[in-house]
Design a protein around this motif. Structure first.
Motif, PDB file in Angstrom:
ATOM      1  N   LEU A  48      -6.286  60.111  21.511  1.00 26.66           N
ATOM      2  CA  LEU A  48      -5.437  59.840  22.667  1.00 26.66           C
ATOM      3  C   LEU A  48      -4.101  60.573  22.542  1.00 26.66           C
ATOM      4  N   ASP A  49      -3.538  60.581  21.350  1.00 25.64           N
ATOM      5  CA  ASP A  49      -2.287  61.298  21.110  1.00 25.64           C
ATOM      6  C   ASP A  49      -2.456  62.794  21.372  1.00 25.64           C
ATOM      7  N   ALA A  50      -3.557  63.365  20.934  1.00 25.40           N
ATOM      8  CA  ALA A  50      -3.807  64.786  21.133  1.00 25.40           C
ATOM      9  C   ALA A  50      -3.992  65.107  22.610  1.00 25.40           C
ATOM     10  N   VAL A  51      -4.669  64.254  23.335  1.00 27.79           N
ATOM     11  CA  VAL A  51      -4.883  64.481  24.769  1.00 27.79           C
ATOM     12  C   VAL A  51      -3.556  64.418  25.521  1.00 27.79           C
ATOM     13  N   VAL A  52      -2.724  63.458  25.193  1.00 26.18           N
ATOM     14  CA  VAL A  52      -1.410  63.343  25.843  1.00 26.18           C
ATOM     15  C   VAL A  52      -0.539  64.546  25.491  1.00 26.18           C
ATOM     16  N   SER A  53      -0.591  64.989  24.249  1.00 24.70           N
ATOM     17  CA  SER A  53       0.157  66.178  23.848  1.00 24.70           C
ATOM     18  C   SER A  53      -0.331  67.404  24.607  1.00 24.70           C
ATOM     19  N   GLY A  54      -1.629  67.524  24.767  1.00 28.39           N
ATOM     20  CA  GLY A  54      -2.190  68.640  25.524  1.00 28.39           C
ATOM     21  C   GLY A  54      -1.748  68.621  26.971  1.00 28.39           C
ATOM     22  N   ALA A  55      -1.707  67.441  27.562  1.00 26.15           N
ATOM     23  CA  ALA A  55      -1.245  67.328  28.945  1.00 26.15           C
ATOM     24  C   ALA A  55       0.224  67.740  29.060  1.00 26.15           C
ATOM     25  N   ALA A  56       1.020  67.382  28.078  1.00 28.22           N
ATOM     26  CA  ALA A  56       2.435  67.758  28.091  1.00 28.22           C
ATOM     27  C   ALA A  56       2.605  69.274  27.978  1.00 28.22           C
ATOM     28  N   VAL A  57       1.822  69.905  27.121  1.00 31.29           N
ATOM     29  CA  VAL A  57       1.915  71.350  26.951  1.00 31.29           C
ATOM     30  C   VAL A  57       1.486  72.057  28.234  1.00 31.29           C
ATOM     31  N   LEU A  58       0.414  71.606  28.841  1.00 29.37           N
ATOM     32  CA  LEU A  58      -0.052  72.223  30.083  1.00 29.37           C
ATOM     33  C   LEU A  58       0.939  72.021  31.224  1.00 29.37           C
ATOM     34  N   THR A  59       1.549  70.850  31.291  1.00 29.60           N
ATOM     35  CA  THR A  59       2.554  70.596  32.318  1.00 29.60           C
ATOM     36  C   THR A  59       3.756  71.512  32.129  1.00 29.60           C
ATOM     37  N   ASN A  60       4.175  71.683  30.890  1.00 27.19           N
ATOM     38  CA  ASN A  60       5.293  72.573  30.599  1.00 27.19           C
ATOM     39  C   ASN A  60       4.958  74.008  31.018  1.00 27.19           C
ATOM     40  N   ALA A  61       3.757  74.464  30.728  1.00 27.73           N
ATOM     41  CA  ALA A  61       3.357  75.817  31.123  1.00 27.73           C
ATOM     42  C   ALA A  61       3.331  75.950  32.645  1.00 27.73           C
ATOM     43  N   ALA A  62       2.865  74.916  33.335  1.00 29.10           N
ATOM     44  CA  ALA A  62       2.822  74.959  34.799  1.00 29.10           C
ATOM     45  C   ALA A  62       4.233  75.039  35.397  1.00 29.10           C
ATOM     46  N   VAL A  63       5.158  74.312  34.833  1.00 33.44           N
ATOM     47  CA  VAL A  63       6.546  74.361  35.306  1.00 33.44           C
ATOM     48  C   VAL A  63       7.136  75.756  35.074  1.00 33.44           C
ATOM     49  N   LEU A  64       6.852  76.338  33.932  1.00 33.72           N
ATOM     50  CA  LEU A  64       7.360  77.677  33.640  1.00 33.72           C
ATOM     51  C   LEU A  64       6.748  78.719  34.573  1.00 33.72           C
ATOM     52  N   ILE A  65       5.474  78.582  34.877  1.00 40.79           N
ATOM     53  CA  ILE A  65       4.830  79.504  35.811  1.00 40.79           C
ATOM     54  C   ILE A  65       5.449  79.364  37.200  1.00 40.79           C
ATOM     55  N   ARG A  66       5.751  78.140  37.604  1.00 44.11           N
ATOM     56  CA  ARG A  66       6.422  77.933  38.889  1.00 44.11           C
ATOM     57  C   ARG A  66       7.785  78.615  38.903  1.00 44.11           C
ATOM     58  N   GLU A  67       8.530  78.513  37.816  1.00 46.59           N
ATOM     59  CA  GLU A  67       9.828  79.182  37.724  1.00 46.59           C
ATOM     60  C   GLU A  67       9.666  80.697  37.793  1.00 46.59           C
ATOM     61  N   LEU A  68       8.618  81.218  37.179  1.00 49.47           N
ATOM     62  CA  LEU A  68       8.357  82.650  37.236  1.00 49.47           C
ATOM     63  C   LEU A  68       8.064  83.087  38.667  1.00 49.47           C
ATOM     64  N   ARG A  69       7.299  82.301  39.399  1.00 53.89           N
ATOM     65  CA  ARG A  69       7.017  82.612  40.802  1.00 53.89           C
ATOM     66  C   ARG A  69       8.292  82.565  41.639  1.00 53.89           C
ATOM     67  N   ARG A  70       9.147  81.612  41.384  1.00 55.12           N
ATOM     68  CA  ARG A  70      10.421  81.541  42.109  1.00 55.12           C
ATOM     69  C   ARG A  70      11.282  82.759  41.807  1.00 55.12           C
ATOM     70  N   LEU A  71      11.241  83.198  40.565  1.00 56.96           N
ATOM     71  CA  LEU A  71      11.991  84.385  40.178  1.00 56.96           C
ATOM     72  C   LEU A  71      11.460  85.605  40.922  1.00 56.96           C
ATOM     73  N   ASP A  72      10.144  85.699  41.082  1.00 57.40           N
ATOM     74  CA  ASP A  72       9.548  86.806  41.825  1.00 57.40           C
ATOM     75  C   ASP A  72       9.956  86.763  43.292  1.00 57.40           C
ATOM     76  N   ILE A  73      10.007  85.579  43.885  1.00 53.24           N
ATOM     77  CA  ILE A  73      10.407  85.447  45.280  1.00 53.24           C
ATOM     78  C   ILE A  73      11.861  85.869  45.437  1.00 53.24           C
ATOM     79  N   ASP A  74      12.711  85.451  44.512  1.00 51.36           N
ATOM     80  CA  ASP A  74      14.131  85.833  44.564  1.00 51.36           C
ATOM     81  C   ASP A  74      14.290  87.346  44.421  1.00 51.36           C
TER      82      ASP A  74
END
Length: 80
Positions: A48-74
């Motif tokens: 359970l700890d590993a699954v929650v950690s994995g979800a946190a890592v994936l969420t962090n990557a998704a947020v960073l990808i969103r920031e990258l897309r915003r940077l491209d739009i700017d």
């Protein structure tokens, strides 16, 4: 420009975002090892700890990808 300002600017730059995404996705390797170990030991709490950690890592990557897309739009808007 002092070193601290350069470092803060790098974090919001395109290479900084790519580096952050790469390190976030590299964390998946550690999570995969955690999951394998938890399954081998049949430890539900560690799994359970590993699954929650994995979800946190994936969420962090998704947020960073969103920031990258915003940077491209700017960047596109800045060219006009």
């Amino acid at each position: 420009m002092n070193t601290l300002k350069k470092a803060k600017g790098f974090k919001k730059s395109r290479p900084g975002l790519y580096l952050s995404i790469g390190t976030s996705l590299f964390g998946i390797v550690g999570v995969a090892k955690q999951i394998q170990l938890a399954r081998r030991e049949t430890d539900t709490l560690k799994l359970l700890d590993a699954v929650v950690s994995g979800a946190a890592v994936l969420t962090n990557a998704a947020v960073l990808i969103r920031e990258l897309r915003r940077l491209d739009i700017d960047d596109v808007l800045a060219d006009d």
